[in-house]
Design an enzyme around this catalytic site. Structure first.
Site, PDB file in Angstrom:
ATOM      1  N   LYS A   1       0.883  -1.176   0.000  1.00  0.00           N
ATOM      2  CA  LYS A   1       0.000   0.000   0.000  1.00  0.00           C
ATOM      3  C   LYS A   1       0.918   1.222   0.000  1.00  0.00           C
ATOM      4  CE  LYS A   1      -1.790   2.993   2.151  1.00  0.00           C
ATOM      5  NZ  LYS A   1      -1.554   4.420   1.841  1.00  0.00           N
TER       6      LYS A   1
ATOM      7  N   GLU B   1       9.238   0.846  11.187  1.00  0.00           N
ATOM      8  CA  GLU B   1      10.316   1.836  10.984  1.00  0.00           C
ATOM      9  C   GLU B   1       9.635   3.190  11.067  1.00  0.00           C
ATOM     10  OE1 GLU B   1      13.355   0.921  10.470  1.00  0.00           O
ATOM     11  OE2 GLU B   1      13.061  -1.180   9.928  1.00  0.00           O
TER      12      GLU B   1
ATOM     13  N   CYS C   1      13.608  10.296   7.338  1.00  0.00           N
ATOM     14  CA  CYS C   1      13.339   9.838   8.707  1.00  0.00           C
ATOM     15  C   CYS C   1      14.537  10.038   9.613  1.00  0.00           C
ATOM     16  CB  CYS C   1      12.934   8.375   8.683  1.00  0.00           C
ATOM     17  SG  CYS C   1      14.108   7.381   7.780  1.00  0.00           S
TER      18      CYS C   1
ATOM     19  N   GLU D   1       9.228  15.926  15.422  1.00  0.00           N
ATOM     20  CA  GLU D   1       9.716  15.685  14.068  1.00  0.00           C
ATOM     21  C   GLU D   1       9.027  16.646  13.103  1.00  0.00           C
ATOM     22  OE1 GLU D   1       8.595  12.013  12.042  1.00  0.00           O
ATOM     23  OE2 GLU D   1      10.648  11.844  11.323  1.00  0.00           O
TER      24      GLU D   1
END
Ligand code: NAD
Length: 497
Positions: free
Chosen positions: A193, A269, A304, A397
């Site tokens: 996906k 992750e 990331c 973040e």
């Protein structure tokens, strides 16, 4: 002609010649969503619609899982010899190379990545990952346990079955390949996906995999949104493992989905707020400044493991900051199809809003010394100094080109600041002292420490985090553990005639 000698027109003409695949890929063919719904794939550089993409939902996910299960149980891939799987995966590697312009363009148009980076980093990176797992899979041996006479205990790794992969938009082709390489090499079937912002390269990749000889149903792709198609895959009773890359917030949902459904294995992750520690004994301040900028402004900070916190020892703080600011100001956002561009737009207007909001928050809690202006989906690289460890831009973040600079005095304080985070994906450390490097690296609570470089990664080394960054490991032979289960087969035989 080298890439840099080509001009924007060449790439723009190539882009005009593309006909992106935009259906749901099941059983080796494209089709519409069962609901007939579509969503627009938008180019953030122009804010124009590239193509309308089939919007898969739970019904399409169910079809894809059924197809993946049937392929798995038939043994058409799962029970082939590793050498046969290797040959097909290496054909896919060759096809990725042959279609490198197209795949690079699809990622560049879909999410705004500079085409030069897509072409020189993402596409060869995906090929290298498939090649690594293709080459590895016929060289791995199983185990025989040390039992007594009359007993033979085989300990083998078997594929799990159907793997669901839910991936983000920042490296659409690459991060999908990090899941697909080991999952397919091990003999599983997969349903991917892709992120709704960037489905196009993975759809094309699936078609190329079929052309390479991957049997129908082994790789299916269902574009769609997270709460619809993503959750349906996470909750599906016939998915054996869900591998996810994305935000920590959504990663937590996948643990719930597993608990509410069939206790499928989950590999996560997730996000990061990675520190880059520069000690006063660093050898080359210019190299450290170049790398500090690369580590936060590459891919417009949408990485990331981006080193979004720069921790600098006070003696060299002002000198390093000045170099970082000069480099940040020189990084001018440009057209992703211009081969000279190193900073493209952010992935979408919504994301640019979010990053701009953080820049405004930062203005209230620290001093902005470079950039921060926004135009459409473009945001200038922003550098904040005098950032307190408690500031939101030091803790949350941002996932954009925003650097928070903090000063420290001692090694102990540097370690404390580096670990003062909910995340634990990566860290960088700059020093000319081997003693210090060995002393500090083990004390950083992260999955990867890069010493005198930033963001070190390769197909040969595991990548993943601890704490809020998740617990999965992509890349390296260790990733194969996520997609296989140990099976013991104990055989008792007559040891005497
Ligand atoms: P995201 O978590 O919003 O989305 C990731 C994927 O999850 C997408 O495919 C999305 O459609 C799906 N999703 C969203 N909501 C869902 C739901 N309710 N249920 C099921 N699926 C859902 O992340 P993003 O914005 O696409 O990517 C940015 C994030 O990814 C950042 O936090 C970044 O740090 C992280 N990331 C981590 C790594 C890593 O290896 N650790 C690599 C790249 C990106």
């Amino acid at each position: 002609m080298t890439l840099l000698e080509e001009d924007t027109r060449t790439w723009t003409e190539r882009a005009a010649g593309l006909t992106p695949r935009a259906g749901i890929y099941i059983d080796g063919a494209f089709r519409d969503a069962r609901s007939g719904q579509t969503f627009a794939s938008v180019n953030p550089a122009t804010e124009q619609v590239i193509v309308d993409v089939a919007a898969g939902d739970a019904a399409d996910v169910d079809d894809a899982v059924r197809s993946a299960r049937a392929a798995f149980e038939s043994g058409v891939w799962s029970r082939t010899a590793p050498g046969e799987r290797k040959a097909i995966m290496l054909r896919l590697v060759a096809l990725i190379g042959e279609h490198a312009h197209e795949l690079a363009l699809l990622d560049s148009l879909d999410m705004g990545k500079p085409v030069t980076e897509a072409y020189t980093i993402d596409v060869p990176g995906a090929a290298a990952v498939f090649s690594f797992y293709a080459e590895a899979i016929d060289k791995l041996y199983d185990e025989v346990a040390p039992t007594g006479p009359g007993d033979l205990a085989l300990v083998r790794r078997e594929p799990l079955g159907v793997i669901g992969a839910v991936v983000p938009w920042n490296f659409p082709l690459d991060l999908a390949s990090w899941k697909l390489g080991p999952a397919l090499a091990a003999g599983n079937s997969v349903v991917v996906k892709p992120a709704e912002q960037s489905p196009l390269s993975v759809l094309r990749l699936a078609e190329l995999a079929t052309e390479a000889g991957l049997p129908d149903g082994v790789l299916n792709v269902v574009p769609g949104d997270g709460p619809g198609a993503g959750a349906a895959l996470g909750l599906h009773m016939d998915v054996d493992c869900l591998t996810f890359t994305g935000s920590t917030e959504v990663g937590k949902l996948f643990l719930q989905y597993a608990g509410r459904s069939n206790l499928k294995r989950v590999a996560l992750e997730c996000g990061g707020k990675s520190p880059n520690l520069v000690f006063a004994d660093v050898d080359d301040l210019d190299a450290a400044a170049d790398a500090a900028c690369q580590a936060i402004f590459f891919n417009a900070g949408q990485v990331c493991s981006a080193n979004s916190r720069l921790l600098v020892q006070r003696e060299i703080h002002d000198e390093l900051l000045e170099r970082v600011v000069t480099r940040a100001r020189a990084l001018v956002p440009g057209d992703p199809l211009d081969p000279a561009t190193r900073l493209g737009p952010l992935v979408s207007a919504e994301h640019a809003d979010r990053v701009s909001d953080y820049i405004n928050i930062g203005r209230g809690e620290a001093t902005l010394v470079a950039g921060g202006e926004r135009r459409g989906c473009y945001v200038e690289p922003a550098v904040f100094r005098d950032v307190a460890p408690s500031a939101r831009i030091a803790r949350e973040e941002v996932f954009g080109p925003v650097l928070a600079v903090l000063a420290f005095d001692t090694e102990a304080e540097a370690i404390m600041l580096a670990n003062d985070s909910d995340y634990g994906l990566a860290a960088s450390l700059w020093t000319s002292s081997l003693d210090r490097a060995h002393r500090v690296a083990p004390r950083l609570k992260v999955g990867t420490v890069s010493v005198n470089t930033v963001d070190a990664l390769s197909p040969q080394t595991p990548f993943g985090g601890v704490r809020g960054s998740g617990f999965g490991r992509d890349l390296s032979l260790h990733a194969l553990e996520q997609y296989t289960a140990l099976k013991t087969t104990w055989i008792r035989f007559r040891d005497t005639p």
